[in-house]
Every structure is written in C-alpha cells, then in structure tokens.
Write a protein that holds these residues in place. Structure first.
Motif, short mmCIF file in Angstrom:
data_model
loop_
_atom_site.label_atom_id
_atom_site.label_comp_id
_atom_site.label_asym_id
_atom_site.label_seq_id
_atom_site.Cartn_x
_atom_site.Cartn_y
_atom_site.Cartn_z
N MET A 87 0.90 -1.07 -0.03
CA MET A 87 -0.17 0.10 0.03
C MET A 87 0.80 1.03 -0.10
N GLY A 88 0.57 2.40 -0.75
CA GLY A 88 1.13 3.48 -0.77
C GLY A 88 1.20 4.27 0.36
N ILE A 89 2.00 5.49 0.50
CA ILE A 89 1.92 6.41 1.58
C ILE A 89 0.58 7.39 1.43
N LEU A 90 0.22 7.58 0.01
CA LEU A 90 -1.22 8.37 -0.18
C LEU A 90 -2.28 7.49 0.51
N ALA A 91 -2.38 6.09 -0.01
CA ALA A 91 -3.35 5.07 0.58
C ALA A 91 -3.41 4.97 1.94
N PHE A 92 -2.21 5.05 2.44
CA PHE A 92 -2.29 4.73 3.95
C PHE A 92 -2.83 6.09 4.64
N LEU A 93 -2.36 7.09 4.29
CA LEU A 93 -2.86 8.64 4.89
C LEU A 93 -4.37 8.48 4.67
N ILE A 94 -4.97 8.14 3.41
CA ILE A 94 -6.32 8.22 3.37
C ILE A 94 -7.24 7.11 4.19
N LEU A 95 -6.49 5.92 4.43
CA LEU A 95 -6.96 5.01 5.36
C LEU A 95 -6.76 5.48 6.75
N GLY A 96 -5.64 6.16 7.04
CA GLY A 96 -5.58 6.53 8.49
C GLY A 96 -6.85 7.72 8.88
N LEU A 97 -7.10 8.69 7.95
CA LEU A 97 -8.04 9.67 7.86
C LEU A 97 -9.40 9.09 8.15
N ILE A 98 -9.77 8.19 7.26
CA ILE A 98 -10.89 7.53 7.35
C ILE A 98 -11.27 6.82 8.47
N ALA A 99 -10.02 6.03 8.78
CA ALA A 99 -10.20 5.11 10.10
C ALA A 99 -10.16 6.11 11.10
N GLY A 100 -9.70 7.06 11.45
CA GLY A 100 -9.83 8.03 12.53
C GLY A 100 -10.78 8.85 12.47
N ALA A 101 -11.82 9.08 11.44
CA ALA A 101 -13.03 9.59 11.63
C ALA A 101 -14.01 8.71 11.97
N ILE A 102 -13.96 7.43 11.42
CA ILE A 102 -14.91 6.48 12.01
C ILE A 102 -14.62 6.13 13.59
N ALA A 103 -13.56 6.18 13.96
CA ALA A 103 -13.18 6.11 15.33
C ALA A 103 -13.67 6.96 16.04
#
Length: 87
Positions: free
Chosen positions: A1-17
């Motif tokens: 997984m690339g850096i941009l995809a990881f940042l998007i994953l983190g942003l969405i996971a943080g918002a869901i949390a």
C-alpha cells in the motif's frame, strides 16, 4: 500500500473511530489524520502479531477493521491523556 493510500486509510479510520466513541473529542482533521495513521499502524501491528492479519491491501475488509480498531484504541488513550490535563 502506498503512502497516499495509507494516509487516506488513516484519515477515514480516525473519522470512523471518532464517530464510534461517545462524547466530544477535540482536534480537527489534522489530529484525526495523525491519530488515524498511528491507529492504523498500531492496528496493523496488533493484527499481524495476534491474528496474522496486516495492512496489505487497501480494499480488504480486514485492513479496514484492524485500522479502525487501532484508531479506537489510540483515540481512547489520547482522550485519557488530554482529559487528565484539563481536569
């Protein structure tokens, strides 16, 4: 997984949390991004250690679950730390 995809994953996971945890959590989108990325790292590490599940594929349901669980853990720790400072 690339850096941009990881940042998007983190942003969405943080918002869901943040949506899953009751009460008001401080911080804007940058804090959400940082907590989500740290949570995704923690969730990926815990998932790989405990269950053999990591953060391999962006579209995998397992990746999202471990990232969200890790973000919830990090958000609870962050709330406990910042809550003590305000009291």
């Amino acid at each position: 997984m690339g850096i941009l995809a990881f940042l998007i994953l983190g942003l969405i996971a943080g918002a869901i949390a943040k949506a899953l945890i009751p009460g008001r959590q401080g911080g804007g989108w940058l804090v959400t991004l940082l907590l989500g990325v740290v949570g995704a790292i923690l969730g990926g590490w815990l998932g790989s250690v405990l269950f053999g599940i990591g953060l391999q594929n962006f579209w995998s349901l397992q990746t999202w679950i471990v990232a969200i669980v890790g973000s919830v853990i990090v958000l609870l720790i962050y709330g406990a730390i910042t809550g003590r400072r305000r009291a």
